[in-house]
Design a protein around this motif. Sequence first.
Motif, PDB file in Angstrom:
ATOM      1  N   LEU A 128      45.415  35.081  34.628  1.00  0.00           N
ATOM      2  CA  LEU A 128      44.636  36.278  34.617  1.00  0.00           C
ATOM      3  C   LEU A 128      43.378  36.132  34.080  1.00  0.00           C
ATOM      4  CD1 LEU A 128      47.162  39.213  34.162  1.00  0.00           C
ATOM      5  CD2 LEU A 128      46.206  38.352  36.329  1.00  0.00           C
ATOM      6  N   ARG A 129      43.099  35.253  32.955  1.00  0.00           N
ATOM      7  CA  ARG A 129      41.992  35.027  32.511  1.00  0.00           C
ATOM      8  C   ARG A 129      41.130  34.266  33.238  1.00  0.00           C
ATOM      9  NH1 ARG A 129      41.327  36.478  26.694  1.00  0.00           N
ATOM     10  NH2 ARG A 129      43.401  37.451  25.893  1.00  0.00           N
ATOM     11  N   GLN A 130      41.617  33.077  33.760  1.00  0.00           N
ATOM     12  CA  GLN A 130      41.148  32.114  34.832  1.00  0.00           C
ATOM     13  C   GLN A 130      40.492  32.776  36.006  1.00  0.00           C
ATOM     14  OE1 GLN A 130      43.661  28.932  35.313  1.00  0.00           O
ATOM     15  NE2 GLN A 130      43.667  28.425  33.081  1.00  0.00           N
ATOM     16  N   ALA A 131      41.353  33.966  36.460  1.00  0.00           N
ATOM     17  CA  ALA A 131      40.693  34.539  37.688  1.00  0.00           C
ATOM     18  C   ALA A 131      40.297  36.080  37.192  1.00  0.00           C
ATOM     19  CB  ALA A 131      42.062  34.623  38.553  1.00  0.00           C
ATOM     20  N   ARG A 132      39.233  36.119  36.644  1.00  0.00           N
ATOM     21  CA  ARG A 132      38.636  37.339  36.149  1.00  0.00           C
ATOM     22  C   ARG A 132      38.025  38.061  37.368  1.00  0.00           C
ATOM     23  NH1 ARG A 132      35.459  36.633  30.960  1.00  0.00           N
ATOM     24  NH2 ARG A 132      35.261  38.913  31.213  1.00  0.00           N
ATOM     25  N   LEU A 133      38.283  39.049  37.608  1.00  0.00           N
ATOM     26  CA  LEU A 133      37.867  39.791  38.778  1.00  0.00           C
ATOM     27  C   LEU A 133      36.719  40.871  38.259  1.00  0.00           C
ATOM     28  CD1 LEU A 133      41.071  40.029  41.074  1.00  0.00           C
ATOM     29  CD2 LEU A 133      39.371  38.284  41.065  1.00  0.00           C
ATOM     30  N   ARG A 134      35.570  40.502  38.689  1.00  0.00           N
ATOM     31  CA  ARG A 134      34.413  41.551  38.254  1.00  0.00           C
ATOM     32  C   ARG A 134      34.289  42.259  39.498  1.00  0.00           C
ATOM     33  NH1 ARG A 134      29.403  37.982  35.638  1.00  0.00           N
ATOM     34  NH2 ARG A 134      30.409  36.889  34.178  1.00  0.00           N
ATOM     35  N   GLY A 135      33.932  43.782  38.772  1.00  0.00           N
ATOM     36  CA  GLY A 135      33.772  44.820  39.893  1.00  0.00           C
ATOM     37  C   GLY A 135      35.129  45.636  40.034  1.00  0.00           C
ATOM     38  N   LEU A 136      36.231  44.946  39.783  1.00  0.00           N
ATOM     39  CA  LEU A 136      37.539  45.677  39.593  1.00  0.00           C
ATOM     40  C   LEU A 136      37.960  46.411  38.201  1.00  0.00           C
ATOM     41  CD1 LEU A 136      39.413  43.523  42.040  1.00  0.00           C
ATOM     42  CD2 LEU A 136      38.259  45.347  42.723  1.00  0.00           C
ATOM     43  N   GLY A 137      38.638  47.368  38.242  1.00  0.00           N
ATOM     44  CA  GLY A 137      39.104  48.083  37.063  1.00  0.00           C
ATOM     45  C   GLY A 137      37.984  48.890  36.331  1.00  0.00           C
ATOM     46  N   ARG A 138      38.415  49.329  35.336  1.00  0.00           N
ATOM     47  CA  ARG A 138      37.581  50.126  34.396  1.00  0.00           C
ATOM     48  C   ARG A 138      37.181  49.627  32.905  1.00  0.00           C
ATOM     49  NH1 ARG A 138      34.184  52.423  37.486  1.00  0.00           N
ATOM     50  NH2 ARG A 138      33.443  53.602  35.738  1.00  0.00           N
ATOM     51  N   ASP A 139      37.423  48.206  32.799  1.00  0.00           N
ATOM     52  CA  ASP A 139      37.169  47.798  31.424  1.00  0.00           C
ATOM     53  C   ASP A 139      35.826  47.012  31.592  1.00  0.00           C
ATOM     54  OD1 ASP A 139      39.508  48.360  30.225  1.00  0.00           O
ATOM     55  OD2 ASP A 139      40.372  46.432  30.039  1.00  0.00           O
ATOM     56  N   PHE A 140      34.832  47.583  30.615  1.00  0.00           N
ATOM     57  CA  PHE A 140      33.447  47.177  30.413  1.00  0.00           C
ATOM     58  C   PHE A 140      33.414  45.667  30.171  1.00  0.00           C
ATOM     59  CE2 PHE A 140      29.684  46.094  27.973  1.00  0.00           C
ATOM     60  CZ  PHE A 140      28.793  46.652  28.881  1.00  0.00           C
ATOM     61  N   GLU A 141      32.700  44.812  31.220  1.00  0.00           N
ATOM     62  CA  GLU A 141      32.285  43.312  30.957  1.00  0.00           C
ATOM     63  C   GLU A 141      31.063  42.977  30.575  1.00  0.00           C
ATOM     64  OE1 GLU A 141      31.830  39.357  31.892  1.00  0.00           O
ATOM     65  OE2 GLU A 141      30.952  40.898  33.042  1.00  0.00           O
ATOM     66  N   SER A 142      29.969  43.595  31.301  1.00  0.00           N
ATOM     67  CA  SER A 142      28.719  43.274  30.869  1.00  0.00           C
ATOM     68  C   SER A 142      27.819  44.345  31.810  1.00  0.00           C
ATOM     69  CB  SER A 142      28.388  41.773  31.488  1.00  0.00           C
ATOM     70  OG  SER A 142      28.479  41.871  32.657  1.00  0.00           O
ATOM     71  N   LEU A 143      26.472  43.954  31.375  1.00  0.00           N
ATOM     72  CA  LEU A 143      25.280  44.746  31.910  1.00  0.00           C
ATOM     73  C   LEU A 143      24.421  43.884  33.015  1.00  0.00           C
ATOM     74  CD1 LEU A 143      24.292  46.715  29.001  1.00  0.00           C
ATOM     75  CD2 LEU A 143      25.776  47.653  30.813  1.00  0.00           C
ATOM     76  N   ARG A 144      23.952  44.403  33.993  1.00  0.00           N
ATOM     77  CA  ARG A 144      23.210  43.532  34.901  1.00  0.00           C
ATOM     78  C   ARG A 144      22.114  44.376  35.453  1.00  0.00           C
ATOM     79  NH1 ARG A 144      24.388  44.364  40.045  1.00  0.00           N
ATOM     80  NH2 ARG A 144      26.652  44.904  40.582  1.00  0.00           N
ATOM     81  N   GLU A 145      21.248  43.777  36.087  1.00  0.00           N
ATOM     82  CA  GLU A 145      20.108  44.813  36.975  1.00  0.00           C
ATOM     83  C   GLU A 145      20.758  45.451  38.268  1.00  0.00           C
ATOM     84  OE1 GLU A 145      16.850  42.426  38.024  1.00  0.00           O
ATOM     85  OE2 GLU A 145      16.032  42.000  35.980  1.00  0.00           O
ATOM     86  N   TYR A 146      20.263  46.304  38.417  1.00  0.00           N
ATOM     87  CA  TYR A 146      20.868  47.351  39.685  1.00  0.00           C
ATOM     88  C   TYR A 146      20.412  46.692  40.712  1.00  0.00           C
ATOM     89  CZ  TYR A 146      21.421  51.101  42.792  1.00  0.00           C
ATOM     90  OH  TYR A 146      21.937  51.969  43.954  1.00  0.00           O
ATOM     91  N   ARG A 147      21.576  46.634  41.745  1.00  0.00           N
ATOM     92  CA  ARG A 147      21.226  46.011  43.081  1.00  0.00           C
ATOM     93  C   ARG A 147      21.583  47.173  44.081  1.00  0.00           C
ATOM     94  NH1 ARG A 147      24.999  40.507  42.259  1.00  0.00           N
ATOM     95  NH2 ARG A 147      23.428  39.579  40.543  1.00  0.00           N
ATOM     96  N   GLU A 148      21.252  46.884  45.311  1.00  0.00           N
ATOM     97  CA  GLU A 148      21.332  48.050  46.102  1.00  0.00           C
ATOM     98  C   GLU A 148      22.578  47.814  46.512  1.00  0.00           C
ATOM     99  OE1 GLU A 148      19.570  49.089  50.807  1.00  0.00           O
ATOM    100  OE2 GLU A 148      18.886  47.415  49.873  1.00  0.00           O
ATOM    101  N   GLY A 149      23.342  49.091  46.653  1.00  0.00           N
ATOM    102  CA  GLY A 149      24.930  49.293  47.098  1.00  0.00           C
ATOM    103  C   GLY A 149      25.460  49.635  45.841  1.00  0.00           C
TER     104      GLY A 149
END
Length: 503
Positions: free
Chosen positions: A204-225
């Motif tokens: 699971l650590r090797q296949a980290r799926l961003r955008g899923l779940g509700r655990d905070f991972e990082s911050l980035r600039e806002y994108r459309e959508g």
Amino acid sequence: MISPSLHPAPIRAVCQPRSRWAYGLTPRAINLLLAGFLGLIPGFWDPRLAYSMLAWDFFVLLFAFLDGLRLPRPADLTATRTWSNAPALDSETEIELTIENHGKQIVECRLVDDLPPALVAHPATHLLTAFPRVPASLRYRVQPHERGDWQTSWLYIRYRSGLGLAERWARAPLIQTVRIYPALRTGEEQQIFLARSRQIDLQLRQARLRGLGRDFESLREYREGDDLRDICWTATARRGGLITRQYQTERSQAVWIVLDCGRLMRSRVAIPSPATESSSMKGTGFSPYVNPAHGAWALAPEGRPGGNQMRDPVPPHTKLDYACTTAVALAQLALFSGDRVGLLAYGHGIQQRLLPGRGAAHLRQLIESLALVRAESGEADHLRATATLNRLQPRRSLILWITDLAETAMRPEVIDGAVQLLRRHVLLFVAMAQPEVESIARARPKSVDQMFRAAAAQEMAARRELLLARLHEHGALTLDLNPEALTASVLNQYLTVKERAMV
């Protein structure tokens, strides 16, 4: 293994006289008195020789009296009981008894430790020689067969000198409350599941799926959508541009263990014996289920008689005992995997409730709670337990529900409660089967009575299968297991849920 902090505390007490006249003659003194009747034989020829019997008995009683006076007082003896490990089901508990003799004479002691029936059915007698001012100890083993808090009683002592004509009776108030815990899996058995859990965590650590779940991972600039709810307004104010939060799949989930403590979980389940099963199949058409013959042994010191006394067979455990054993094993595995574990044990009301947590202290609290769970004689209130769980756990979680299905014409209430939980949670529903019923259903009847019994057992099995199939259609993970296969199957199913990230 159980933490040493769960061991009962050692208890030490000064001995007391059992009664006001706590003396007695030993079998040796009684035999010597009976030997005096031999003096009556020459009395047939000379009546005066019959008085030799009186003289003999007088001297025997005199020496017995002097021997009793030389014995140490009960207050000169101190007794200690020490537990080498915490009492638990399916494991032997070693108890050490220590006698300290503060007198001047060597005494031979006979000890009877009055333990509760949950530890031993009939207390055994142990022999011990206590030298002056030198602690003497012996160890013996018992095998607990019922969970809960139990109170030990007195240690009864009979001691005599080397002459062995008189003995004194004493007792020590070694009264304490002992808690018997559920059975635990051995370290070798647990290592298999821990190794697989570690492998799943690495995958699971090797296949980290961003955008899923509700655990905070990082911050980035806002994108459309991007979802407007994910915008971090504090970071946006600092940087002067829209910043959104990025989430990942949760690594730590809440795992709830729900135990039914109603009347159905009171039934005792005997473990089948393969040897007797194959031999008794001949001529009956049914495979018997016998009680496990695990005896508790009393071990005397090396070279002493009275050791290796076999106790009565330990009775079979209840379904609730097997459920508690599975709960402890799952809690250990889930905490090792980083999940939080909670407990809800219910009968007509809520017996034990423990919110999800982590750490060794939380595991100890969970084990303590499981030791106090009791099966009730009435029906369990399943809908109350469902409402309580939904209130305590509003977020999605994995729920292990161990129960049994009542044989009624209507749909059992526990099925309705399980359907309510499926709207929010992942449910692993485990129904504990009765091995005797399955044996009757599979057997080939050889008489009319056996035919009706087999038909009734098959109807019960078909109804259970239908109920679990309908619950599975609603999205539940269902298992119908014999109690002896419960723990391994549940742990494997939990690891499958973790591997597929179903929560």
